[in-house]
Design a protein around this motif. Sequence first.
Motif, PDB file in Angstrom:
ATOM      1  N   GLY A   1      -1.209  -7.885  -2.667  1.00  0.00           N
ATOM      2  CA  GLY A   1      -1.332  -9.147  -1.900  1.00  0.00           C
ATOM      3  C   GLY A   1      -0.377  -8.692  -0.052  1.00  0.00           C
ATOM      4  N   LEU A   2      -0.261  -7.017  -0.716  1.00  0.00           N
ATOM      5  CA  LEU A   2       1.292  -6.829   0.270  1.00  0.00           C
ATOM      6  C   LEU A   2      -0.217  -5.892   0.914  1.00  0.00           C
ATOM      7  N   GLU A   3      -0.550  -6.752   1.763  1.00  0.00           N
ATOM      8  CA  GLU A   3      -2.257  -5.286   2.518  1.00  0.00           C
ATOM      9  C   GLU A   3      -1.528  -5.214   4.012  1.00  0.00           C
ATOM     10  N   HIS A   4      -0.156  -5.897   4.699  1.00  0.00           N
ATOM     11  CA  HIS A   4       0.295  -6.064   5.396  1.00  0.00           C
ATOM     12  C   HIS A   4       2.004  -5.207   4.934  1.00  0.00           C
ATOM     13  N   HIS A   5       2.437  -4.732   4.693  1.00  0.00           N
ATOM     14  CA  HIS A   5       3.018  -3.885   4.299  1.00  0.00           C
ATOM     15  C   HIS A   5       3.802  -3.597   5.524  1.00  0.00           C
ATOM     16  N   PRO A   6       4.564  -2.992   6.262  1.00  0.00           N
ATOM     17  CA  PRO A   6       4.576  -2.174   7.038  1.00  0.00           C
ATOM     18  C   PRO A   6       4.712  -0.427   7.102  1.00  0.00           C
ATOM     19  N   GLN A   7       4.938  -0.371   6.354  1.00  0.00           N
ATOM     20  CA  GLN A   7       4.984   0.997   5.438  1.00  0.00           C
ATOM     21  C   GLN A   7       3.899   2.165   4.926  1.00  0.00           C
ATOM     22  N   TYR A   8       3.497   0.898   3.749  1.00  0.00           N
ATOM     23  CA  TYR A   8       2.789   1.152   3.453  1.00  0.00           C
ATOM     24  C   TYR A   8       1.539   1.621   4.096  1.00  0.00           C
ATOM     25  N   SER A   9       1.387   0.081   5.049  1.00  0.00           N
ATOM     26  CA  SER A   9       0.185   0.224   5.794  1.00  0.00           C
ATOM     27  C   SER A   9      -0.230   1.038   7.387  1.00  0.00           C
ATOM     28  N   ALA A  10       0.976   1.933   6.930  1.00  0.00           N
ATOM     29  CA  ALA A  10       0.877   2.943   8.138  1.00  0.00           C
ATOM     30  C   ALA A  10       0.874   3.927   7.600  1.00  0.00           C
ATOM     31  N   MET A  11       1.444   4.424   5.943  1.00  0.00           N
ATOM     32  CA  MET A  11       0.993   5.542   5.394  1.00  0.00           C
ATOM     33  C   MET A  11      -0.811   5.653   5.531  1.00  0.00           C
ATOM     34  N   VAL A  12      -1.440   4.520   4.909  1.00  0.00           N
ATOM     35  CA  VAL A  12      -3.067   4.155   4.448  1.00  0.00           C
ATOM     36  C   VAL A  12      -3.200   4.960   5.653  1.00  0.00           C
ATOM     37  N   THR A  13      -3.146   4.446   6.999  1.00  0.00           N
ATOM     38  CA  THR A  13      -3.927   4.992   7.827  1.00  0.00           C
ATOM     39  C   THR A  13      -3.121   5.895   8.483  1.00  0.00           C
ATOM     40  N   ASP A  14      -2.191   6.600   8.480  1.00  0.00           N
ATOM     41  CA  ASP A  14      -1.590   7.563   8.993  1.00  0.00           C
ATOM     42  C   ASP A  14      -2.269   9.241   8.336  1.00  0.00           C
ATOM     43  N   ILE A  15      -2.629   8.111   6.969  1.00  0.00           N
ATOM     44  CA  ILE A  15      -2.895   9.714   6.313  1.00  0.00           C
ATOM     45  C   ILE A  15      -4.767   9.815   6.615  1.00  0.00           C
ATOM     46  N   ALA A  16      -5.743   8.665   6.748  1.00  0.00           N
ATOM     47  CA  ALA A  16      -6.531   8.963   6.829  1.00  0.00           C
ATOM     48  C   ALA A  16      -6.623   9.554   8.370  1.00  0.00           C
ATOM     49  N   TYR A  17      -6.409   9.544   9.030  1.00  0.00           N
ATOM     50  CA  TYR A  17      -6.446   9.859  10.857  1.00  0.00           C
ATOM     51  C   TYR A  17      -5.427  11.026  10.720  1.00  0.00           C
ATOM     52  N   ASN A  18      -4.898  11.915   9.478  1.00  0.00           N
ATOM     53  CA  ASN A  18      -4.342  13.191   9.179  1.00  0.00           C
ATOM     54  C   ASN A  18      -5.731  13.940   9.246  1.00  0.00           C
ATOM     55  N   ILE A  19      -6.330  13.687   7.691  1.00  0.00           N
ATOM     56  CA  ILE A  19      -7.187  14.264   7.575  1.00  0.00           C
ATOM     57  C   ILE A  19      -8.370  14.419   8.496  1.00  0.00           C
ATOM     58  N   LEU A  20      -8.858  13.371   8.915  1.00  0.00           N
ATOM     59  CA  LEU A  20      -9.750  13.280  10.319  1.00  0.00           C
ATOM     60  C   LEU A  20      -9.467  14.299  11.217  1.00  0.00           C
ATOM     61  N   HIS A  21      -8.608  14.344  11.389  1.00  0.00           N
ATOM     62  CA  HIS A  21      -8.374  15.530  12.481  1.00  0.00           C
ATOM     63  C   HIS A  21      -7.757  17.103  12.277  1.00  0.00           C
ATOM     64  N   THR A  22      -7.789  16.766  10.914  1.00  0.00           N
ATOM     65  CA  THR A  22      -7.147  18.496  10.424  1.00  0.00           C
ATOM     66  C   THR A  22      -8.237  18.577   9.201  1.00  0.00           C
TER      67      THR A  22
END
Length: 394
Positions: free
Chosen positions: A267-288
Motif C-alpha cells: 500500500g505504498l504505491e504513492h511513497h514519493p521517493q520510492y515512486s520516483a525511483m521506479v519511474t526514474d529507473i525506467a526512463y533511464n533504461i529507456l534512454h540509455t
Amino acid sequence: MTQRMVQLQSEIAEHWKTKILPFWSSLKDEDHGGFYGWVDQDLQIHRQAPKGGIATARQLWSFAAAYRVTGEEIWRDHAEHAYRFLTDHVMDREHGGMYWMVDSHGKPLDTSKHVYTQSFGVYALSEYYRATRDTSALELAKTLFGMIEDKGLNAALPAYKEQFDRYWTEQPNEMLSENGVIADYTMNTHIHVLEAYTTLYRVWPDPQVKAALERLLGILYERVYDKNTKFLGVFFNKRWESIIDLRSFGHDIEASWLIDDALRVLGLEHHPQYSAMVTDIAYNILHTAVQADGSLMNEQEGTHVDTTRIWWVQAEAMVGFYNAYQRTGDAVFLERVERLWRYTLEHIVDPRAGGEWHWAVDENGMPDQHEIAGPWKCPYHNSRFCIELMERMG
C-alpha cells in the motif's frame, strides 16, 4: 483497451500457450522426478544432466502460475511434479534450506546454500500455495523465510548475505559474482529476496514479512540505487561500497517493476521517493539501453558496452516498460513494449519445431551457442512476462 493492446495481449497469450509451455512440459522427467536439466543448442535433451535448485524452483513457480491463470489441470499436475521433486530432493531436511544442485536422480551434487536459491524457494512455494491452497507449501515457504532472516540477514548494516556451505557457514560468493570480482553483497540477490517476500506477503500478510519488505526497500533506495545516475549498483563489499563500475540494464528495468510490485502489496504505491525511483529507473533504461532495432542491450562495464541481446533481458524489459506506462501514462513506454515484442518474435524466439527462446543473439540477430534449458535457463522470465502482460492488460 485499445485495439493495439487487445492484439498484443492476444499474441502474447497465444505464444505462451503454444510455444513456451509446451516446450517446458516436454522436459518432464517421469522416471526420476523434476524436469530434465539440460537441452543444448541443437535441441538435444541431456537426460543425465544435473538439475539445479534454482531451476527447480523456477519450474515450480512457472507451472503453478500457469495453473492459477488458466485453471487447466495439466499445469497443476506439472506444478505438483515440480513440488515433489523440490521437497523430496532439493530440500536439505537435515540442515535446512535448498541445495544448489542435485544429479539427474535427485541426489545432492553441490550442497552449497545460497540466499538467492532460498529466495526462489520462497517465491515458488508461495505461488504454489496461491494456486492450489496446499498448506504444506505455505509452511515450507515460511520455514525458508525464517532461514533467510536467521542465517542470511546481517541486521546491523542491514544487508542480505550470499553464499554458505551445507552447514550454513558463510563462504565467498562465487555463485553470484561475475566480471572478475567476488562480491560480498549483490543487487541481484536483494531484488530477488524482495520479489520472493512480495509473493509471500500476498498469501501470508504477516508483520515479519512486512518489516522485511520495508527493510529491503530501504536497502535498495539507500544502498543500491544511485540517485545521481539513476542506475543500480551491482556488486558491493561488506561496507556497501561498489567494487566495480558496472551497469546491468536488464536487472535495472526488472528491479523497477519488482520494487513497484512490492510497493503495491504494502500500500505504498504513492511513497514519493520510492515512486520516483521506479519511474526514474525506467526512463533511464529507456534512454540509455534501448537499441535502434527496439531491443535492450546487456550491460556496460566502464566504457565497454556489451550489446548482446539476452532472452531474459528482453522479457523483463517488456514488463518493466509496461509497468512504467501504467504508472506514468507515457505512451512511449507502450510503444517500446510493442517494438520489443516484435524484435523478440523475430530474433529471440527459436523458429524451429520444438524450440523455445534462444539464450541470446548478437547485434545481427545471430543466436549464440548457449543451452536452451539449463540451471539458469528456465520457463520463469518469459512465462512471467506473458502472465504479467496478460493480467495487466486484462
